[in-house]
Structures are given as structure tokens and as C-alpha cells.
Design a protein around this motif. Structure first.
Motif, PDB file in Angstrom:
ATOM      1  N   GLY A 146       1.146   4.977   6.038  1.00  0.00           N
ATOM      2  CA  GLY A 146       0.446   4.625   4.811  1.00  0.00           C
ATOM      3  C   GLY A 146       1.395   4.824   3.660  1.00  0.00           C
ATOM      4  N   TRP A 147       0.852   5.012   2.456  1.00  0.00           N
ATOM      5  CA  TRP A 147       1.754   5.150   1.308  1.00  0.00           C
ATOM      6  C   TRP A 147       2.474   6.484   1.290  1.00  0.00           C
ATOM      7  N   GLY A 154       3.915   6.797  -4.247  1.00  0.00           N
ATOM      8  CA  GLY A 154       2.682   6.054  -4.454  1.00  0.00           C
ATOM      9  C   GLY A 154       2.727   4.729  -3.728  1.00  0.00           C
ATOM     10  N   GLY A 155       1.692   3.909  -3.931  1.00  0.00           N
ATOM     11  CA  GLY A 155       1.573   2.667  -3.207  1.00  0.00           C
ATOM     12  C   GLY A 155       2.490   1.578  -3.719  1.00  0.00           C
ATOM     13  N   PRO A 156       2.824   0.587  -2.906  1.00  0.00           N
ATOM     14  CA  PRO A 156       2.394   0.470  -1.518  1.00  0.00           C
ATOM     15  C   PRO A 156       3.068   1.451  -0.563  1.00  0.00           C
ATOM     16  N   ARG A 157       4.128   2.112  -0.991  1.00  0.00           N
ATOM     17  CA  ARG A 157       4.745   3.136  -0.155  1.00  0.00           C
ATOM     18  C   ARG A 157       5.729   3.932  -0.993  1.00  0.00           C
ATOM     19  N   ASN A 158       5.855   5.222  -0.689  1.00  0.00           N
ATOM     20  CA  ASN A 158       6.885   6.031  -1.340  1.00  0.00           C
ATOM     21  C   ASN A 158       8.271   5.448  -1.077  1.00  0.00           C
ATOM     22  N   TYR A 159       9.182   5.640  -2.035  1.00  0.00           N
ATOM     23  CA  TYR A 159      10.598   5.436  -1.734  1.00  0.00           C
ATOM     24  C   TYR A 159      11.391   6.537  -2.438  1.00  0.00           C
ATOM     25  N   GLU A 167       2.432  10.052  -9.145  1.00  0.00           N
ATOM     26  CA  GLU A 167       3.850   9.922  -9.481  1.00  0.00           C
ATOM     27  C   GLU A 167       4.709  10.876  -8.670  1.00  0.00           C
ATOM     28  N   GLY A 168       4.140  11.899  -8.085  1.00  0.00           N
ATOM     29  CA  GLY A 168       4.951  12.846  -7.321  1.00  0.00           C
ATOM     30  C   GLY A 168       4.103  13.569  -6.310  1.00  0.00           C
ATOM     31  N   ALA A 169       4.736  14.402  -5.520  1.00  0.00           N
ATOM     32  CA  ALA A 169       4.012  15.183  -4.543  1.00  0.00           C
ATOM     33  C   ALA A 169       4.473  16.619  -4.614  1.00  0.00           C
TER      34      ALA A 169
END
Length: 861
Positions: free
Chosen positions: A608-609, A385-390, A644-646
Motif C-alpha cells: 500500500g502507500w 503518503g499516497g500513492p506510495r512513499n518514496y 507528510e512523515g512517519a
């Protein structure tokens, strides 16, 4: 050792005795101890449940009230179990003389309940030298021909009732590995997870969820969890023990309670029926489909009706009052707005507060506020999610985890702690710390925190290099936490201001040298574990930082028309290729190819995020030749809030002939900042240089305690050196000035005039919902100027953009304006509100452009 009990003598291990009538999870853990003891001794240990078994030396295991053998020993030998009996997950280890006929001496492991006994068993395994990560990180088991335990008594029990992990964002890495290794997320895979959790003294799992359904994928998984003794819950947006994907599989109509109430009630009913008495924690409420908000605004009446209906189902299906089934209401993202707007749930429900997905707690109960269900925390080591996945690598400083979770404990959030760990690997180090702290936050002191990396390193690699390895773990996480790898870009670190990029690479290169040195010095048996736990995170992170700096140099030289741009373009290409080679080595060259796919998470080429479909080499330019056509990996797009996930469909959701590096000083580039964590004791002021005075917060010359608070330095917390914080966290706010609590820094300004004071703070949120966290600044005799740190992770809020910037930089820079006199004077940082963490203070004259890390600390004149 005089009077010590031999657990291994002449490579012969003691016999393990248990009771056949004990709980299945206890007997299974006893078999684990048998395997561990055999591995350490190099000879097979015996395990017997025969009531008349005899052994000169034994380890006797049992649960009070379930093991007749243990109950008899306790009764006949007058064993004191007063601090164990009836206490949640408590256990006792005690050497007993002549515990039963045929046994001369024994180590008794007695538990108050099933998990108490299991934790006592695994406590002994850890004391034998068996790491909880032996299977999950290929840590070798040390061999001992003789091993003794001193006589005496040790009893222990947890403070946080439920302690666990959440497997999430598991594609492509863990998900692909599970499919290749086990054929899918079945009970064989989860058996490995259950054992890991218990060995780490955890007791709770939120299973993997994106495209996966714990109970539906394999009906044996929840049965096995109950046998092991692991409590199963579901994530913040999976109510009533149903996985998110099950609605896609079986649901009909919209995920909308107003429009589709009967279908949803039937769907949820099946989840509770399927619990079948297994120990579970039921998530209440409802979020939108796909981890999105349920509605626009706060539909309190609707959500209260949903919760009431769900609790009615719980009572009806279980045949017991709803109060008898543990439940949580997860105040995640917009659900917290419902709570802030006045929504409440019954007293027996645990309120599960959350962080902002970046390790900063959003809300806590008021100090001393009680409820029957208590309060908990949902924390993150991984996020989509924002500002970017980690998601790629460990970027979590245990120092920040300690500081925030001690804050939670101080305010009474100690019923449930759960952390989103992504793929489990490579989060081994922070997972261990989180669950160790959760066991008893009261005994995890600041000194324990400082010693933890070395202690943990000793558990994995032995004591010889533990201090050096601990320093490596500390510093690579500090460097990665400054700006997570997915947020790095060619412009992150300045090539010109304060030699910032060179300083950053100098730090990473120093760590690489130390990794090479230690790797060459460790015995070959540690090769796999070393690469997984230390070498890969350092080498891959250093490589990534070097690649982006090379890309920055390429752009600079190309703009100048210099042919040096071509060399940097080639360096970018080489380092991009090396990133893939390091991942390949992790997946195929170590542990016999055990970890295939585990480093497949993309991390280069974000625009992007959301993650790119594949790693994308940064664009470079050449002088005298056409530019490379790869897309610009650093271009920014509108940053929209993610979930929260992909899901899997891509939708949202060594060198030995060298001088040994100094473990205490990981690099020379940090200058004065690396010399000590202690405050400066001399009285000479920090002097202005080129219009700037820069001071690490830990280098105060005087810390004034007042109003019931004292100042403590948290080593390594922050971007450059350490954090300084006033404790206890529950002390009330106080106006600054007079004899108030403060930190003092003598400075010398070259001339009178207007200056800015820039204070670098950890990005702590307004967890008490008072309008921001305050501190104050003064120079000389001026009235302290109150500064408010306002960060809000709610999209669309006035302070959302400020929050995005702060979590991206892992710091908030507060600026106040002052008139400074010429010459020596004292700058003071005043404590106003609790939980403010100071990292650094800088005084600037004029509008000079700063850099990411800021100028090196000013030296005394």
C-alpha cells in the motif's frame, strides 16, 4: 599567471585577516576558510584579527559597517560597493593593491550583511576546489602547491530571498544515524547541517520534526543557528515556532482551536517567546494533529480567526508590529482549498505554494501579481503518503526541478524556496541543484542546466572524468524517475511487449558497466565519495530492477510449467541478498563506518502507500518443488492518503581492461532515441510498423514559433529521451490552427482508417486553476483537436485517480481519436496553454496493448 594574486605559493597559503569586532558567524566562517586553505595547500594558513597584522599576501574579510578594517580599505582605496551596500546577502571579491600598511596585495571579501560576507567566504572555498559536500559525502580536498586568482572584481547576490531545506521522514535512516553519532538531534548535529546549508549558499532550515523538537531537544540549537546565520522556520503544519511533538510533550486537551483555544494560545506563545530575537520565519495557520486536515471542508472563518490571533500574539510578544516578523502561510494540501475558496491573509505574509508532493506545482500566483510578503514554493525530493512513499534513493530529475522552478520564478514565486530532502543523504546532487538555481534562476539557463551534471561532478571528482560521471548522474535519475523504486513490481515492465524489460535492464546494465569503469579509474582517495554519490545509487537501483524482472520471469516460466522458473527464483533470492549487502557496504565498508544506519530505509515489499516494517523478498514459485512462503510483495491494497512523515513508532506520519564506455551514448538499447537531442533535419516520414508510429517529441522536423513563444528542448526530461516546451511560460493561451505555434512530425500510414494519437506529457498540474492544461493535435489538414490534461491531487476529486496514475508513471498519456489518410502526411502538436511539456507522440491503429515505455521510436523508411 601575470598580475595574478597568489593564494597559495610554494605550498604556502596566504594569511587571512579579519576584524575582531565583526559578527560571530563571519569569524566562524573565516575559520572554515582557514581550514580549507590549509587543506588545499598542505600547510597551515594563518588567521589574524590583529588590526596591525602584516602579510605580503592576504585575504581580507569583513562586513560593511561592522568591520573597521574593511570600511577603511573601501574608503581609502575607493572600492566601488554601490551594487553591494544595503543589498540582501550581497558580497564582493576584489584584488586590492596595498590595502593597508604591511600588506602588498590582498583579495578583499566584503559583504553587505552577515550572510553576504559568509557567502563570499564560501565562494572562495569553492573556487579553491573545496566541495560543500566534503564532510557530508567524504569528498576529498584537492591539493595545490600553487593557486592564483586573477585580478578584477566579482559581485553577486541572490534573487530568491530565502532558500533552504526541510529535514523530514528522517526515520529510520537519518534519525538512527544521528542517535548513533551524536546521541540525538542536538546542536552538534545541527552545526554540520548549518555549515552545509551555508556552503551551498542557502539560508533557511526547517528542522527534523517527527518525534523531534529543534529548540526543545537542545536549547543551544537555535542559539547556534543564529550565530551561524541560518534562519529557522517550522514546517507547514507546525505553527508559531513549536514542533509537532511538543504538543504531545506539553499540550493538554485536543488540538482543536474551537474547543481548546486558551491552551493552544499559551502553547504558541511559548514558541514566539523562545525565538528571543533569533532570525526566524513564523508559520501561521493550523492543520490537524499529525499532519492531517484540520476539519472536513474549508473552515475559512475559523482559520482567519486563528491567523488574526497568532499575529496579535506576534506583535504583543515581540513588541513590534506583526509586519516586522517574517511569516508564511503554507498552502499545503487542503489549505490550498481555503485559498481557492477566497481566504486571504495580510499582505506582508508570504504565501507558500506547494507541489503535489511529487514535484509538480499545484498553484502559482497570476503573472505580475504582487504582494508585500511575496510568494514561495514548498517542493519535495522525498515524501510519505499516497500513492506510495518514496524515501530510499534519489529519484529526482534536475531537469524537472529546473522546469518547474523556472515556472515558479516566471510567475513571481521568488520570496522563499524550500525543499523536503528527507535524510539529506542520498539527495546530495538535487539539493545542490535546487539551491544553486534558487540563488539566481535568471542565470540558470537551459545550457547551464545541460552542463550542470558535469560541472557538479567536476567539483566532487575533478575534471578528468566529469563528463562521464555527469552522464551517469543524469541517466540514473532519469531511469529512477520513470517509476520510483518503491512502486516497482514484477508486472511494471513487460517481458513480451516491445522487449520492454530487456530494454530497461540493458540501460541499467550499461550504467553499471560505466560505474565500474570510472570507479576503477578514479584515484583511491575518491573511493568513499564515489560509492556514496554514484556507485551505490546505480548499483542498488540496477539490482532492484533486475530483481523484479527476475520475479516476472519466474512467474511466467512457472505458469508455463518450465523448470527455468527455478533459476529465476534463485536469481530473485540472490538479488534480494545483494540489496542488503550493498546497504551494508554503504554503512560499514566506506568512510570508516561513518554512515551507519543511513541506508536502512525499507524499499522492497510495499503493499500500500506505507512502507513495510522490513524489506520483503518478492514471492516466487518453483516447478517440481513447493512454492516459497514469503508474502506477495507486489499485492495492491486500497491506497489511502498518507501524511507528510512517519514517526519512529511506525504510525502515519572495477574493471580496467575493457573498452571505455561512451559518455554520450549510455546504452545501445535505446536505438534511435539516443542518437541526438536535436530535431531531425531530413523530410522522410516516420513510418507505421505493426500498426504503430512512435516518435520522440524532440525529433520534430519543424518547430513553428508564433504568438511570442519559441520551442525549446529540455534534454533528458521524461521517461525516454527529452521534453519539448514552448517558452516563455507566461505567454497567454492561444487557439490552435493557422500559423499558430506547433511542432510538426511527418508520418506515413499504411492505410486509411481510424487511429489514436497518444501524446506522452510530463504530469504538469493546472497551476493557474483554469480547469486543466490544453494542447491540440491534428493529422493532415484536419481541424486541430483540443485535448485537456486534468490532474487533481485532492483526494476524492474527479481527477484524483488520474493524478495517482500519472505521478506513479511520472507521465500523463493524452489520447485523441483521428481519421488518418493513407500515405505521407504531417502530424502536428499545437501549443494552446503554457507549461505543457511534450515527451513523446505515438500513433496507434486498433486496440493493441501498449507497454510502460511504449514501442521503440519508428525508423524512417
Amino acid at each position: 599567471m601575470r598580475d595574478a594574486l597568489a593564494l597559495i605559493d610554494g605550498s604556502k597559503p596566504a594569511t587571512i585577516l579579519a576584524d575582531a569586532a565583526d559578527l560571530p558567524g563571519v569569524l566562524r566562517a573565516a575559520r572554515d576558510l582557514q581550514s580549507d586553505l590549509s587543506a588545499v595547500a598542505g600547510n597551515s594558513a594563518a588567521l589574524s584579527t590583529d588590526a596591525k597584522a602584516a602579510a605580503a599576501t592576504a585575504i581580507i574579510i569583513g562586513t560593511l559597517g561592522r568591520s573597521a578594517r574593511v570600511d577603511r580599505i573601501v574608503r581609502e582605496k575607493h572600492i566601488d560597493v554601490g551594487d553591494v551596500t544595503g543589498r540582501w546577502e550581497a558580497y564582493l571579491l576584489q584584488v586590492v593593491e596595498h590595502p593597508e600598511p604591511g600588506v602588498a596585495r590582498a583579495l578583499l571579501i566584503a559583504g553587505a550583511d552577515k550572510r553576504g560576507t559568509i557567502f563570499g567566504i564560501y565562494e572562495l572555498s569553492r573556487r579553491l576546489g573545496v566541495s560543500p559536500w566534503t564532510w557530508w559525502a567524504d569528498v576529498p580536498v584537492p591539493k595545490h602547491a600553487a593557486l592564483f586568482i586573477a585580478p578584477g572584481r566579482f559581485a553577486d547576490a541572490p534573487v530568491v530571498r530565502y532558500r533552504g531545506i526541510f529535514i523530514n521522514d528522517e526515520d529510520p535512516a537519518l534519525g538512527s544515524w544521528v542517535k548513533a553519532t551524536y546521541g540525538g538531534p542536538n546542536h552538534e548535529f545541527y552545526a554540520r547541517v548549518f555549515e552545509l546549508i551555508l556552503r551551498l549558499k542557502g539560508n533557511l532550515l526547517w528542522p527534523a520534526m517527527w518525534g523531534r523538537a529543534f529548540a526543545d531537544d537542545d536549547a543551544q540549537s537555535p542559539v547556534l543557528a543564529d550565530d551561524y546565520g541560518v534562519v529557522i522556520g517550522t514546517s507547514h503544519h507546525e505553527p508559531m515556532m513549536r514542533a509537532h511533538v511538543e504538543w504531545k510533550r506539553y499540550g493538554k486537551g485536543p488540538w482543536n482551536y474551537d474547543q481548546n483555544r486558551d491552551e493552544l494560545r499559551g502553547f504558541w506563545r511559548r514558541g514566539i517567546e523562545r525565538m528571543d530575537g533569533h532570525e526566524s520565519i513564523v508559520t501561521l495557520g493550523m492543520r490537524g494533529d499529525g499532519d492531517e486536515p484540520m476539519t472536513q471542508g474549508t473552515a475559512i472563518d475559523l482559520l482567519e480567526r486563528i491567523v488574526a490571533d497568532q499575529r496579535g500574539m506576534l506583535a504583543e510578544i515581540t513588541g513590534r508590529p506583526a509586519t516586522k516578523t517574517p511569516q508564511v502561510w503554507a498552502l499545503y494540501k487542503e489549505v490550498q482549498d481555503y485559498f481557492d475558496a477566497g481566504m486571504r491573509v495580510p499582505e506582508d505574509v508570504t504565501l507558500l505554494f506547494s507541489d503535489d508532493n511529487w514535484g509538480n506545482l499545484r498553484r502559482l500566483p497570476k503573472a505580475g501579481e504582487k504582494r508585500d510578503g511575496g510568494y514561495g514554493i514548498y517542493y519535495h525530493f522525498d515524501y510519505v503518503g499516497g500513492p506510495r512513499n518514496y524515501k530510499w534513493i534519489n529519484t529526482n530529475q534536475i531537469e524537472r526541478v529546473w522546469e518547474q522552478m523556472q515556472l515558479a520564478h516566471a510567475y513571481g514565486a521568488d520570496r522563499l524556496w524550500i525543499v523536503n530532502v528527507g535524510d539529506i543523504k542520498p539527495m546530495e546532487f538535487p539539493i545542490s541543484f535546487f539551491l544553486d538555481q534558487a540563488w539566481n534562476p535568471d542565470t540558470m539557463s537551459l545550457d547551464d542546466l545541460q552542463a550542470y551534471p558535469s560541472k557538479w561532478a567536476a567539483e566532487q571528482f575533478g575534471p578528468e572524468h566529469a563528463a562521464e560521471i555527469g552522464a551517469i548522474l543524469t541517466h540514473y535519475t532519469q531511469y529512477n524517475a520513470r517509476r520510483k523504486p518503491e512502486l516497482l513490481a514484477p508486472e511494471t515492465y513487460s517481458l513480451t511487449n516491445f522487449h520492454e524489460a530487456d530494454r530497461v535492464l540493458g540501460q541499467w546494465n550499461a550504467l553499471v558497466e560505466r560505474v565500474q569503469y570510472i570507479g576503477a579509474a578514479l584515484p583511491p582517495a575518491y573511493r568513499d565519495a564515489w560509492f556514496e554519490l554514484a556507485a551505490y545509487p546505480v548499483l542498488a537501483s540496477a539490482n532492484l530492477n533486475a530483481m523484479y524482472v527476475a520475479a516476472a520471469r519466474n512467474r511466467l516460466y512457472a505458469a508455463q510449467g518450465s523448470s527455468a522458473a527455478n533459476e529465476q527464483a534463485a536469481e530473485v533470492a540472490r538479488l534480494f541478498t545483494r540489496d542488503a549487502e550493498l546497504a551494508r557496504a554503504y554503512e560499514h565498508d566506506i568512510a570508516g563506518g561513518k554512515w551507519t544506519h543511513m541506508m536502512s530505509q525499507t524499499h522492497i515489499g510495499y503493499t500500500g502507500w506505507q512502507q513495510p516494517e522490513k524489506n520483503v523478498e518478492p514471492e516466487t514459485k518453483t516447478v517440481g518443488a513447493p512454492a516459497k512462503s514469503t508474502p506477495d510483495a507486489t499485492a495492491r491494497s486500497a491506497q489511502t492518503e498518507g501524511g507528510e512523515g512517519a514517526g519512529g513508532d511506525g504510525t502515519k506520519r572495477g574493471e580496467t581492461e575493457r573498452n571505455k564506455p561512451d559518455a554520450a551514448h549510455p546504452d545501445a538499447s535505446r536505438g534511435a532515441a539516443t542518437t541526438a537531442n536535436a530535431p531531425r533535419t531530413d523530410a522522410l516520414p516516420f513510418a507505421e510498423s505493426d500498426g504503430v508510429v512512435a516518435i520522440e517529441a524532440a525529433h520534430y522536423v519543424r518547430a513553428v514559433a508564433a504568438n511570442g513563444v519559441n520551442w525549446r528542448t529540455i534534454p533528458n526530461l521524461g521517461r525516454t529521451l527529452s521534453g519539448v516546451k514552448a517558452l516563455p511560460d507566461t505567454a497567454p493561451s492561444h487557439d490552435p490552427g493557422g500559423d499558430g505555434a506547433r511542432l510538426e512530425y511527418p508520418i506515413r500510414l499504411s492505410a486509411a482508417g481510424e487511429v489514436d494519437v497518444r501524446v506522452v506529457l510530463s504530469p504538469t498540474l493546472d497551476f493557474l486553476h483554469r480547469g486543466g492544461l490544453r494542447f491540440a493535435v491534428s493529422i493532415g489538414d484536419e481541424t486541430p483537436q483540443v485535448v485537456t490534461m486534468k490532474l487533481d491531487p485532492t483526494p476524492g476529486s474527479a481527477d484524483f485517480a488520474t493524478w495517482e496514475h500519472a505521478v506513479s508513471d511520472n507521465a500523463y498519456v493524452a489520447i485523441s481519436h483521428h481519421h488518418g489518410a493513407a500515405g505521407a502526411q504531417t502530424l502536428k502538436l499545437w501549443r494552446v496553454d503554457p507549461a505543457v511539456v511534450f515527451q513523446r507522440v505515438e500513433v496507434w491503429r486498433g486496440a493493441q496493448r501498449t507497454s510502460y515505455l511504449g514501442p521503440p521510436e519508428s525508423l524512417r523508411q
